[in-house]
Design an enzyme around this catalytic site. Sequence first.
Site, PDB file in Angstrom:
ATOM      1  N   ASP A  62      -5.660  -6.082   5.516  1.00 49.31           N
ATOM      2  CA  ASP A  62      -5.360  -6.045   4.081  1.00 49.31           C
ATOM      3  C   ASP A  62      -3.880  -6.338   3.801  1.00 49.31           C
ATOM      4  O   ASP A  62      -3.035  -6.223   4.683  1.00 49.31           O
ATOM      5  CB  ASP A  62      -5.654  -4.651   3.506  1.00 49.31           C
ATOM      6  CG  ASP A  62      -7.139  -4.335   3.490  1.00 49.31           C
ATOM      7  OD1 ASP A  62      -7.926  -5.130   4.036  1.00 49.31           O
ATOM      8  OD2 ASP A  62      -7.498  -3.295   2.928  1.00 49.31           O
ATOM      9  N   ASP A  63      -3.635  -6.642   2.536  1.00 48.14           N
ATOM     10  CA  ASP A  63      -2.284  -6.681   1.946  1.00 48.14           C
ATOM     11  C   ASP A  63      -1.441  -7.896   2.314  1.00 48.14           C
ATOM     12  O   ASP A  63      -0.285  -7.984   1.918  1.00 48.14           O
ATOM     13  CB  ASP A  63      -1.464  -5.415   2.279  1.00 48.14           C
ATOM     14  CG  ASP A  63      -2.093  -4.149   1.722  1.00 48.14           C
ATOM     15  OD1 ASP A  63      -3.177  -4.235   1.121  1.00 48.14           O
ATOM     16  OD2 ASP A  63      -1.499  -3.069   1.901  1.00 48.14           O
ATOM     17  N   HIS A 110      -8.174  -8.855  -2.532  1.00 44.42           N
ATOM     18  CA  HIS A 110      -7.626  -7.479  -2.565  1.00 44.42           C
ATOM     19  C   HIS A 110      -6.828  -7.284  -3.864  1.00 44.42           C
ATOM     20  O   HIS A 110      -5.877  -6.520  -3.884  1.00 44.42           O
ATOM     21  CB  HIS A 110      -6.748  -7.278  -1.333  1.00 44.42           C
ATOM     22  CG  HIS A 110      -6.487  -5.852  -0.953  1.00 44.42           C
ATOM     23  ND1 HIS A 110      -7.470  -4.890  -0.870  1.00 44.42           N
ATOM     24  CD2 HIS A 110      -5.332  -5.220  -0.608  1.00 44.42           C
ATOM     25  CE1 HIS A 110      -6.927  -3.735  -0.500  1.00 44.42           C
ATOM     26  NE2 HIS A 110      -5.636  -3.900  -0.346  1.00 44.42           N
ATOM     27  N   HIS A 169      -2.344  -5.659  -5.927  1.00 38.81           N
ATOM     28  CA  HIS A 169      -2.713  -4.390  -5.281  1.00 38.81           C
ATOM     29  C   HIS A 169      -2.927  -3.315  -6.345  1.00 38.81           C
ATOM     30  O   HIS A 169      -2.350  -2.226  -6.304  1.00 38.81           O
ATOM     31  CB  HIS A 169      -1.641  -3.948  -4.271  1.00 38.81           C
ATOM     32  CG  HIS A 169      -2.196  -3.126  -3.145  1.00 38.81           C
ATOM     33  ND1 HIS A 169      -2.150  -1.757  -3.141  1.00 38.81           N
ATOM     34  CD2 HIS A 169      -2.818  -3.488  -2.001  1.00 38.81           C
ATOM     35  CE1 HIS A 169      -2.718  -1.307  -2.019  1.00 38.81           C
ATOM     36  NE2 HIS A 169      -3.134  -2.341  -1.312  1.00 38.81           N
ATOM     37  N   HIS A 174      -3.643  -3.706   8.649  1.00 40.45           N
ATOM     38  CA  HIS A 174      -2.795  -4.392   7.668  1.00 40.45           C
ATOM     39  C   HIS A 174      -1.890  -5.381   8.406  1.00 40.45           C
ATOM     40  O   HIS A 174      -1.155  -4.948   9.308  1.00 40.45           O
ATOM     41  CB  HIS A 174      -1.945  -3.374   6.905  1.00 40.45           C
ATOM     42  CG  HIS A 174      -2.775  -2.423   6.085  1.00 40.45           C
ATOM     43  ND1 HIS A 174      -3.435  -1.352   6.642  1.00 40.45           N
ATOM     44  CD2 HIS A 174      -3.067  -2.410   4.756  1.00 40.45           C
ATOM     45  CE1 HIS A 174      -4.088  -0.708   5.686  1.00 40.45           C
ATOM     46  NE2 HIS A 174      -3.901  -1.325   4.534  1.00 40.45           N
TER      47      HIS A 174
HETATM   48 NI    NI Z   1      -4.196  -2.505   0.388  1.00 38.23          NI
END
Ligand code: NI
Length: 254
Positions: A57-58, A107, A111, A198
């Site tokens: 993620d991210d 995502h 965020h 991540h």
């Molecule tokens: Ni996230």
Amino acid sequence: MKKKKKINKKRIYRFFAMVLPLCMLLAVLSRVIPDDSFRLDLSESSVGEKAIALTFDDGPTEYTAALLDGLSEYDVKVSFFVSGSKAEAYPETLKRAYDEGHLIGNHTYEHLNFLTSSSKEIENSIDKCNEIVSGITGVRPLFVRAPHGYTTFWQLKAFDTFFVKWSVDTNDWKGKDADYIYERIMDKASDGEIILLHDTSEATVEAVLRAIPELLEEGYELVRVDDLLTRNGDKLKMGVPYRKCEDEKGAVAF
Ligand code: NI
């Protein structure tokens, strides 16, 4: 006579008060996607009896390219749930991840925390991320992972998308070092797990690239989350947050 009529009315109201919400709930829960709206290429991606989905993620970030190098070396496919704002900042990295066969999920743009946002804000943020990703890769993401994993039941039902959570949190987002993240992956490795990572730190990339050859040695296949969730030939439903899918068992949500 009059008294009897009153009682009947009450009964009718009570009946509708009970049945109508139930009907509405069933209508929402039974929403199954049409076959042609989901790429189900099982012939290309048959998953064996021991498989794990690594999810990141991210990103993309400055660390993602090194991760892609390692994934390519081991011929492993993973899933990236990207932030739209990061995709804008690292378009070449995102394009490379897509071209190399990894799943690109959404995502949100910035965020966004679903629990403190309105439906309109969430929709705009998902759409904005989708636009950016499809502008770079040519393909609109089908899967969404809500930031922090937080969603309400009604938010899940409000958007025409597939939600993916996870079954194993490596805690890499807490700034843990590579040894900790590596140990966590190896400890929790088991068929059907969706592992949360991540691609925002060197420690995560180091830990993952240390774990991958060992997982392969242990007989695990490392696959995209869409391939994992459809491994048993099931159709996925919109509006449920999938988090695991073991061999010969249905995809598990919530
Ligand atoms: Ni996230």
